[in-house]
Scaffold this motif. Structure first.
Motif, PDB file in Angstrom:
ATOM      1  N   PRO A 167       0.913   7.216  -6.081  1.00 25.15           N
ATOM      2  CA  PRO A 167       0.621   8.485  -5.100  1.00 25.15           C
ATOM      3  C   PRO A 167      -0.689   8.975  -5.370  1.00 25.15           C
ATOM      4  O   PRO A 167      -1.417   8.919  -6.689  1.00 25.15           O
ATOM      5  CB  PRO A 167       1.717   9.536  -5.856  1.00 25.15           C
ATOM      6  CG  PRO A 167       2.660   8.990  -6.546  1.00 25.15           C
ATOM      7  CD  PRO A 167       2.056   7.396  -6.977  1.00 25.15           C
ATOM      8  N   GLY A 168      -1.510   9.228  -4.295  1.00 23.17           N
ATOM      9  CA  GLY A 168      -2.468   9.711  -4.524  1.00 23.17           C
ATOM     10  C   GLY A 168      -3.749   8.833  -4.933  1.00 23.17           C
ATOM     11  O   GLY A 168      -4.804   9.159  -5.466  1.00 23.17           O
ATOM     12  N   ASN A 169      -3.524   7.508  -4.530  1.00 21.76           N
ATOM     13  CA  ASN A 169      -4.376   6.657  -4.939  1.00 21.76           C
ATOM     14  C   ASN A 169      -5.679   6.729  -3.989  1.00 21.76           C
ATOM     15  O   ASN A 169      -5.658   7.461  -3.055  1.00 21.76           O
ATOM     16  CB  ASN A 169      -3.919   5.125  -4.978  1.00 21.76           C
ATOM     17  CG  ASN A 169      -3.526   4.812  -3.568  1.00 21.76           C
ATOM     18  OD1 ASN A 169      -4.349   4.772  -2.585  1.00 21.76           O
ATOM     19  ND2 ASN A 169      -2.102   4.410  -3.599  1.00 21.76           N
ATOM     20  N   GLY A 170      -6.810   6.003  -4.272  1.00 19.68           N
ATOM     21  CA  GLY A 170      -8.101   5.988  -3.825  1.00 19.68           C
ATOM     22  C   GLY A 170      -7.968   5.735  -2.129  1.00 19.68           C
ATOM     23  O   GLY A 170      -8.445   6.339  -1.140  1.00 19.68           O
ATOM     24  N   MET A 171      -7.081   4.823  -1.741  1.00 19.93           N
ATOM     25  CA  MET A 171      -7.136   4.422  -0.303  1.00 19.93           C
ATOM     26  C   MET A 171      -6.075   5.685   0.533  1.00 19.93           C
ATOM     27  O   MET A 171      -6.679   5.946   1.579  1.00 19.93           O
ATOM     28  CB  MET A 171      -6.084   3.120  -0.298  1.00 19.93           C
ATOM     29  CG  MET A 171      -5.878   2.798   1.164  1.00 19.93           C
ATOM     30  SD  MET A 171      -5.183   1.112   1.220  1.00 19.93           S
ATOM     31  CE  MET A 171      -4.624   0.967   2.964  1.00 19.93           C
ATOM     32  N   GLU A 172      -5.211   6.155  -0.314  1.00 23.20           N
ATOM     33  CA  GLU A 172      -4.556   7.296   0.311  1.00 23.20           C
ATOM     34  C   GLU A 172      -5.468   8.418   0.441  1.00 23.20           C
ATOM     35  O   GLU A 172      -5.421   9.183   1.494  1.00 23.20           O
ATOM     36  CB  GLU A 172      -3.486   7.958  -0.539  1.00 23.20           C
ATOM     37  CG  GLU A 172      -2.568   8.769  -0.052  1.00 23.20           C
ATOM     38  CD  GLU A 172      -1.430   9.205  -0.920  1.00 23.20           C
ATOM     39  OE1 GLU A 172      -1.375  10.502  -1.164  1.00 23.20           O
ATOM     40  OE2 GLU A 172      -0.643   8.313  -1.376  1.00 23.20           O
TER      41      GLU A 172
ATOM     42  N   GLN B  83      -8.681   8.466   1.184  1.00 19.22           N
ATOM     43  CA  GLN B  83      -9.437   8.348   2.288  1.00 19.22           C
ATOM     44  C   GLN B  83      -9.005   8.954   3.568  1.00 19.22           C
ATOM     45  O   GLN B  83      -9.997   9.273   4.505  1.00 19.22           O
ATOM     46  CB  GLN B  83      -9.774   6.551   2.385  1.00 19.22           C
ATOM     47  CG  GLN B  83     -10.714   6.485   3.363  1.00 19.22           C
ATOM     48  CD  GLN B  83     -11.146   4.832   3.113  1.00 19.22           C
ATOM     49  OE1 GLN B  83     -10.936   4.154   2.176  1.00 19.22           O
ATOM     50  NE2 GLN B  83     -11.828   4.357   4.403  1.00 19.22           N
ATOM     51  N   PHE B  84      -7.555   9.015   3.779  1.00 16.54           N
ATOM     52  CA  PHE B  84      -7.308   9.617   4.856  1.00 16.54           C
ATOM     53  C   PHE B  84      -6.788  11.261   4.886  1.00 16.54           C
ATOM     54  O   PHE B  84      -6.577  11.877   5.763  1.00 16.54           O
ATOM     55  CB  PHE B  84      -5.961   9.000   5.111  1.00 16.54           C
ATOM     56  CG  PHE B  84      -6.127   7.371   5.511  1.00 16.54           C
ATOM     57  CD1 PHE B  84      -6.585   7.205   7.038  1.00 16.54           C
ATOM     58  CD2 PHE B  84      -5.658   6.474   4.708  1.00 16.54           C
ATOM     59  CE1 PHE B  84      -7.007   5.818   7.425  1.00 16.54           C
ATOM     60  CE2 PHE B  84      -6.135   5.108   5.328  1.00 16.54           C
ATOM     61  CZ  PHE B  84      -6.390   4.980   6.484  1.00 16.54           C
ATOM     62  N   TRP B  85      -7.091  11.853   3.639  1.00 13.11           N
ATOM     63  CA  TRP B  85      -6.885  13.190   3.145  1.00 13.11           C
ATOM     64  C   TRP B  85      -7.927  13.803   4.112  1.00 13.11           C
ATOM     65  O   TRP B  85      -9.154  13.529   4.355  1.00 13.11           O
ATOM     66  CB  TRP B  85      -6.949  13.630   2.021  1.00 13.11           C
ATOM     67  CG  TRP B  85      -5.911  13.049   1.017  1.00 13.11           C
ATOM     68  CD1 TRP B  85      -4.935  12.196   1.328  1.00 13.11           C
ATOM     69  CD2 TRP B  85      -5.805  13.259  -0.563  1.00 13.11           C
ATOM     70  NE1 TRP B  85      -4.119  12.054   0.160  1.00 13.11           N
ATOM     71  CE2 TRP B  85      -4.751  12.472  -0.872  1.00 13.11           C
ATOM     72  CE3 TRP B  85      -6.719  13.989  -1.265  1.00 13.11           C
ATOM     73  CZ2 TRP B  85      -4.279  12.848  -2.245  1.00 13.11           C
ATOM     74  CZ3 TRP B  85      -6.212  14.043  -2.813  1.00 13.11           C
ATOM     75  CH2 TRP B  85      -4.986  13.248  -3.122  1.00 13.11           C
ATOM     76  N   GLY B  86      -7.267  14.839   4.911  1.00 11.48           N
ATOM     77  CA  GLY B  86      -8.048  15.722   5.934  1.00 11.48           C
ATOM     78  C   GLY B  86      -8.208  15.270   7.369  1.00 11.48           C
ATOM     79  O   GLY B  86      -8.877  15.666   8.034  1.00 11.48           O
ATOM     80  N   ARG B  87      -7.617  13.778   7.439  1.00 11.75           N
ATOM     81  CA  ARG B  87      -7.670  13.364   8.694  1.00 11.75           C
ATOM     82  C   ARG B  87      -6.393  13.414   9.290  1.00 11.75           C
ATOM     83  O   ARG B  87      -6.313  13.662  10.708  1.00 11.75           O
ATOM     84  CB  ARG B  87      -8.110  11.890   8.612  1.00 11.75           C
ATOM     85  CG  ARG B  87      -9.566  11.898   7.805  1.00 11.75           C
ATOM     86  CD  ARG B  87      -9.788  10.166   7.971  1.00 11.75           C
ATOM     87  NE  ARG B  87     -11.053   9.987   7.310  1.00 11.75           N
ATOM     88  CZ  ARG B  87     -11.862   8.946   6.995  1.00 11.75           C
ATOM     89  NH1 ARG B  87     -11.079   7.761   7.317  1.00 11.75           N
ATOM     90  NH2 ARG B  87     -12.959   8.846   6.218  1.00 11.75           N
TER      91      ARG B  87
ATOM     92  N   SER C  14       2.755   6.393   7.061  1.00  8.68           N
ATOM     93  CA  SER C  14       2.043   5.783   5.917  1.00  8.68           C
ATOM     94  C   SER C  14       1.291   4.603   6.632  1.00  8.68           C
ATOM     95  O   SER C  14       1.452   4.397   7.598  1.00  8.68           O
ATOM     96  CB  SER C  14       3.011   5.403   4.918  1.00  8.68           C
ATOM     97  OG  SER C  14       3.792   6.205   4.320  1.00  8.68           O
ATOM     98  N   VAL C  15       0.600   4.093   5.801  1.00  7.66           N
ATOM     99  CA  VAL C  15      -0.343   3.062   6.020  1.00  7.66           C
ATOM    100  C   VAL C  15      -0.525   1.811   5.000  1.00  7.66           C
ATOM    101  O   VAL C  15      -0.116   2.059   3.910  1.00  7.66           O
ATOM    102  CB  VAL C  15      -1.907   3.757   6.388  1.00  7.66           C
ATOM    103  CG1 VAL C  15      -2.878   2.386   6.356  1.00  7.66           C
ATOM    104  CG2 VAL C  15      -2.035   4.471   7.347  1.00  7.66           C
ATOM    105  N   VAL C  16      -0.556   0.616   5.446  1.00  3.40           N
ATOM    106  CA  VAL C  16      -0.610  -0.686   4.563  1.00  3.40           C
ATOM    107  C   VAL C  16      -1.504  -1.468   5.487  1.00  3.40           C
ATOM    108  O   VAL C  16      -1.463  -1.812   6.587  1.00  3.40           O
ATOM    109  CB  VAL C  16       0.775  -1.255   4.300  1.00  3.40           C
ATOM    110  CG1 VAL C  16       1.154  -2.107   5.376  1.00  3.40           C
ATOM    111  CG2 VAL C  16       0.662  -2.174   3.171  1.00  3.40           C
TER     112      VAL C  16
END
Length: 229
Positions: A47-52, A54-58, A221-223
């Protein structure tokens, strides 16, 4: 069966997607040498990894993960190029299988209701003959049993490739790029997983999420196979 395999390997040799060398009988997609050097992200279901982030606030993202780090000129870049431009359809599905196998053990796919690959414009699809993200999603579906949903999202513009664009140009290039269809209404209160081959700026996946954002109760979610961190 062995004779037929030997015949195919002689006239149509299987080559490593990373370095281009001929694969040995026990090797698949990439040779053992390239496999040992592949840059796995190890993100799993953290949870809350760097990739995730990257989408915060979007858009309100649930989780995000990727199998490999992407670097220009590296083995992963060669693999993606082959998948995208050289008709490696079987490899696309195999990479989806691999991605799913690695992430399933972490619980990443738990609670996901359907897979939505980033769509190509119909003109581009006819030109290329296949959607590499769609085949990647098929491979994930084969491994996890999660159904595909390919009729909820459409690409509205046949824009040029993003490969040589700057970060700012990528965001401009994806404004209004996707639209939800009437079938997307069935995604209400469901957890969907957007699937793409590589994440760079996040512009394309954010545009997909924006197009689906008006659906009541949808969770996203995104992969991706690779991440250009």
């Amino acid at each position: 069966m062995s004779l037929w395999k030997d015949f195919k390997d002689f006239f149509f040799p299987r080559t490593c997607m990373g370095c281009g060398k001929k694969l040995l009988v026990h090797e698949s997609v990439v040779c053992l040498s390239c496999l040992s050097g592949l840059p796995f992200t190890g993100l799993g279901n953290t949870p809350g990894n760097g990739m995730e982030r990257q989408f915060w606030g979007r858009f309100p993202i649930e989780r995000a993960s990727s199998l490999f780090y992407y670097a220009k000129g590296g083995e992963v870049a060669s693999m993606l190029h082959g998948m995208k431009y050289y008709g490696r359809r079987k490899v696309c599905r195999q990479m989806g299988n691999w991605l799913a196998a690695e992430l399933s053990a972490t619980g990443f796919f738990d609670g996901i209701d359907c897979l939505i690959p980033v769509p190509l414009h119909p003109c581009r699809l006819r030109q290329r003959g296949y959607n590499q993200s769609g085949l990647l999603a098929e491979g994930i579906s084969e491994q996890t049993g999660i159904p595909l949903c390919t009729d909820a999202l459409v690409r509205t513009h046949n824009n040029r490739t993003q490969t040589h664009k700057s970060g700012y140009e990528r965001w401009q290039n994806t404004d209004g790029l996707f639209a939800a269809t009437v079938q997307a209404a069935s995604l209400a209160d469901r957890h969907i997983l957007l699937v793409d081959d590589v994440l760079t700026t996040g512009a394309t996946l954010t545009a997909c999420a924006d197009a689906l954002s008006s659906i009541p109760g949808i969770r996203i979610s995104v992969v991706t196979l690779a991440w250009a961190k």
